[in-house]
Scaffold this active site. Structure first.
Site, PDB file in Angstrom:
ATOM      1  N   ARG A  40      10.381  -7.663 -16.655  1.00  0.00           N
ATOM      2  CA  ARG A  40      11.454  -6.744 -16.249  1.00  0.00           C
ATOM      3  C   ARG A  40      12.082  -6.192 -17.519  1.00  0.00           C
ATOM      4  O   ARG A  40      12.400  -6.947 -18.449  1.00  0.00           O
ATOM      5  CB  ARG A  40      12.520  -7.447 -15.420  1.00  0.00           C
ATOM      6  CG  ARG A  40      13.769  -6.567 -15.285  1.00  0.00           C
ATOM      7  CD  ARG A  40      14.711  -7.024 -14.262  1.00  0.00           C
ATOM      8  NE  ARG A  40      14.152  -6.887 -12.928  1.00  0.00           N
ATOM      9  CZ  ARG A  40      14.841  -7.139 -11.813  1.00  0.00           C
ATOM     10  NH1 ARG A  40      16.091  -7.545 -11.887  1.00  0.00           N
ATOM     11  NH2 ARG A  40      14.281  -7.003 -10.635  1.00  0.00           N
ATOM     12  N   LYS A  80      16.096 -10.219 -33.343  1.00  0.00           N
ATOM     13  CA  LYS A  80      15.796  -9.963 -34.763  1.00  0.00           C
ATOM     14  C   LYS A  80      15.132  -8.611 -34.940  1.00  0.00           C
ATOM     15  O   LYS A  80      14.709  -8.250 -36.031  1.00  0.00           O
ATOM     16  CB  LYS A  80      14.855 -11.056 -35.293  1.00  0.00           C
ATOM     17  CG  LYS A  80      15.392 -12.465 -35.206  1.00  0.00           C
ATOM     18  CD  LYS A  80      14.352 -13.426 -35.783  1.00  0.00           C
ATOM     19  CE  LYS A  80      14.737 -14.871 -35.555  1.00  0.00           C
ATOM     20  NZ  LYS A  80      13.636 -15.778 -35.865  1.00  0.00           N
ATOM     21  N   HIS A 114       9.748  -0.487  -8.904  1.00  0.00           N
ATOM     22  CA  HIS A 114       9.847  -1.932  -8.637  1.00  0.00           C
ATOM     23  C   HIS A 114       8.751  -2.244  -7.611  1.00  0.00           C
ATOM     24  O   HIS A 114       9.027  -2.547  -6.442  1.00  0.00           O
ATOM     25  CB  HIS A 114      11.241  -2.267  -8.110  1.00  0.00           C
ATOM     26  CG  HIS A 114      11.620  -3.709  -8.225  1.00  0.00           C
ATOM     27  ND1 HIS A 114      10.690  -4.726  -8.422  1.00  0.00           N
ATOM     28  CD2 HIS A 114      12.836  -4.316  -8.166  1.00  0.00           C
ATOM     29  CE1 HIS A 114      11.331  -5.883  -8.474  1.00  0.00           C
ATOM     30  NE2 HIS A 114      12.625  -5.667  -8.321  1.00  0.00           N
ATOM     31  N   ARG A 133      16.735 -12.721  -7.534  1.00  0.00           N
ATOM     32  CA  ARG A 133      15.642 -12.872  -6.570  1.00  0.00           C
ATOM     33  C   ARG A 133      14.264 -12.696  -7.188  1.00  0.00           C
ATOM     34  O   ARG A 133      13.349 -13.471  -6.928  1.00  0.00           O
ATOM     35  CB  ARG A 133      15.765 -11.855  -5.423  1.00  0.00           C
ATOM     36  CG  ARG A 133      16.634 -12.303  -4.294  1.00  0.00           C
ATOM     37  CD  ARG A 133      17.287 -11.104  -3.654  1.00  0.00           C
ATOM     38  NE  ARG A 133      18.171 -10.499  -4.637  1.00  0.00           N
ATOM     39  CZ  ARG A 133      19.421 -10.909  -4.848  1.00  0.00           C
ATOM     40  NH1 ARG A 133      19.925 -11.855  -4.107  1.00  0.00           N
ATOM     41  NH2 ARG A 133      20.172 -10.360  -5.784  1.00  0.00           N
ATOM     42  N   THR A 134      14.087 -11.657  -7.989  1.00  0.00           N
ATOM     43  CA  THR A 134      12.745 -11.382  -8.497  1.00  0.00           C
ATOM     44  C   THR A 134      12.296 -12.511  -9.418  1.00  0.00           C
ATOM     45  O   THR A 134      11.191 -13.042  -9.300  1.00  0.00           O
ATOM     46  CB  THR A 134      12.718 -10.026  -9.235  1.00  0.00           C
ATOM     47  OG1 THR A 134      13.253  -9.033  -8.366  1.00  0.00           O
ATOM     48  CG2 THR A 134      11.309  -9.634  -9.641  1.00  0.00           C
TER      49      THR A 134
HETATM   50  N1  ASP Z   1      17.421  -6.143  -7.289  1.00  0.00           N
HETATM   51  C1  ASP Z   1      17.032  -4.755  -7.212  1.00  0.00           C
HETATM   52  C2  ASP Z   1      16.526  -4.268  -8.558  1.00  0.00           C
HETATM   53  O1  ASP Z   1      16.360  -5.042  -9.467  1.00  0.00           O
HETATM   54  C3  ASP Z   1      18.099  -3.884  -6.646  1.00  0.00           C
HETATM   55  C4  ASP Z   1      19.401  -3.806  -7.391  1.00  0.00           C
HETATM   56  O2  ASP Z   1      19.559  -4.356  -8.483  1.00  0.00           O
HETATM   57  O3  ASP Z   1      20.302  -3.157  -6.870  1.00  0.00           O
HETATM   58  O4  ASP Z   1      16.247  -3.089  -8.702  1.00  0.00           O
END
Ligand code: ASP
Length: 311
Positions: A107, A86, A135, A57-58
């Site tokens: 991320r 590397k 987050h 999703r993100t």
């Molecule tokens: N998608 C959310 C996160 O990246 C929640 C999860 O992974 O459970 O933190």
């Protein structure tokens, strides 16, 4: 309000006024996010999408947000195919990507990675999740979802359920909600309590959350039930995970006697904590919540790139 160039690292870098401004811009973005209106706001702008950890999703909603505004996305792709393999440091990767893009979405599996990246980048860095830390962009879409679904946040009782220790979404959401007049209840297995530094933070802000292991005791007074996945990948061992796996499960029976207008949220992915039968109830808002990632991230990208005046 000018948020041009502002990094989005931790939710507590933002005031309630700033958060409300972001949500207001996000609201205007909804028809664009739905494809009902064209807005070429970020034409010629490039977003670098650096995901060192899995994401659906993100990653996709950031890319959708950029594409909907006519900007483009520079994909880091699989780690296996990059110089990370590397031995390149995060600092060096960021220095380079900073020259290739206008905004960096990161991320990473270690807490503090986004803060570090922001030190090495001139361009704004948006934290898309740093290990068990924060987050913040998820939190903004969570606040947006509560506003969309319930029209207000103040006066609500928010019940957090599941893995409150390793779940970063609940860390930043609890901090954000401390800016509002809310009641919070944390329900988790005893091994997965909300970290002390978050509870202390809330107390400093004048909120004393209730902590419990019993969902039945608190679900009937909830206005928002925020369910989380047990974060299997963060556990030191499989055996420690297996002691808490499946600790809570929301099904139709669990929902007997809840408030009529109670909403169930989940940052997703879910594993087994919400039975699919719940999806069809009026309480389930988690798929609309996932959509809300698009307008909220459109707002953030536009604000970070100084285009808000044209929204
Ligand atoms: N998608 C959310 C996160 O990246 C929640 C999860 O992974 O459970 O933190």
């Amino acid at each position: 309000m000018n948020l041009k160039g502002k990094d989005v690292i931790s939710i507590d870098d933002f005031s309630r006024k700033e958060l409300e401004h972001i949500l207001k811009v996000a609201k205007k973005m909804v028809p664009v996010a739905q494809g009902k209106k064209d807005l070429k706001l970020l034409q010629g702008r490039i977003m670098a999408s650096l995901f060192f950890e899995p994401s659906t999703r993100t990653r996709l909603s950031f890319s959708a947000a950029m594409n909907r505004l006519d900007g483009s996305v520079l994909e880091f792709g699989e780690l296996e195919k990059t110089s990370v393999k590397k031995g390149e440091t995060l600092a060096d990767t960021i220095r380079m990507v900073d020259g290739y893009s206008d905004v960096i979405v990161l991320r990473h599996n270690s807490e503090g990675a986004a803060r570090l990246a922001a030190k090495f980048a001139d361009k704004p860095v948006l934290n898309a999740g740093d290990g068990t830390g924060q987050h913040p962009t998820q939190t903004m879409l969570d606040l947006f979802t509560i506003m969309e679904e319930r029209k207000k946040i103040d006066g609500s009782h928010i019940v957090f359920l599941g893995d409150l220790k390793y779940g970063r979404t609940v860390h930043s959401l609890a901090q954000a909600l401390a800016m509002y007049d809310v009641e919070m209840t944390f329900i988790s297995p005893k091994e997965l309590h909300m970290p002390k530094h978050i509870v202390d933070y809330l107390k400093e802000k004048g909120i004393t959350p209730k902590e419990s292991q019993s969902l039945t005791k608190h679900i009937k007074s909830a206005d928002v039930l925020y369910v989380t996945r047990i974060q299997k990948e963060r556990f030191p061992s499989e055996s420690e995970y297996s002691t808490v796996a499946g600790a809570y499960r929301i099904d139709l029976d669990t929902l007997e006697g809840v408030k009529d207008d109670m909403i169930i949220m989940h940052p997703l992915p879910r594993v087994s904590e919400i039975h699919p039968d719940v999806d069809g109830t009026k309480h389930a808002v988690y798929f609309r919540q996932a959509f809300n990632g698009v307008p909220v991230r459109m707002a953030l990208l536009s604000l970070a790139l100084g285009k808000e005046g044209q929204v």
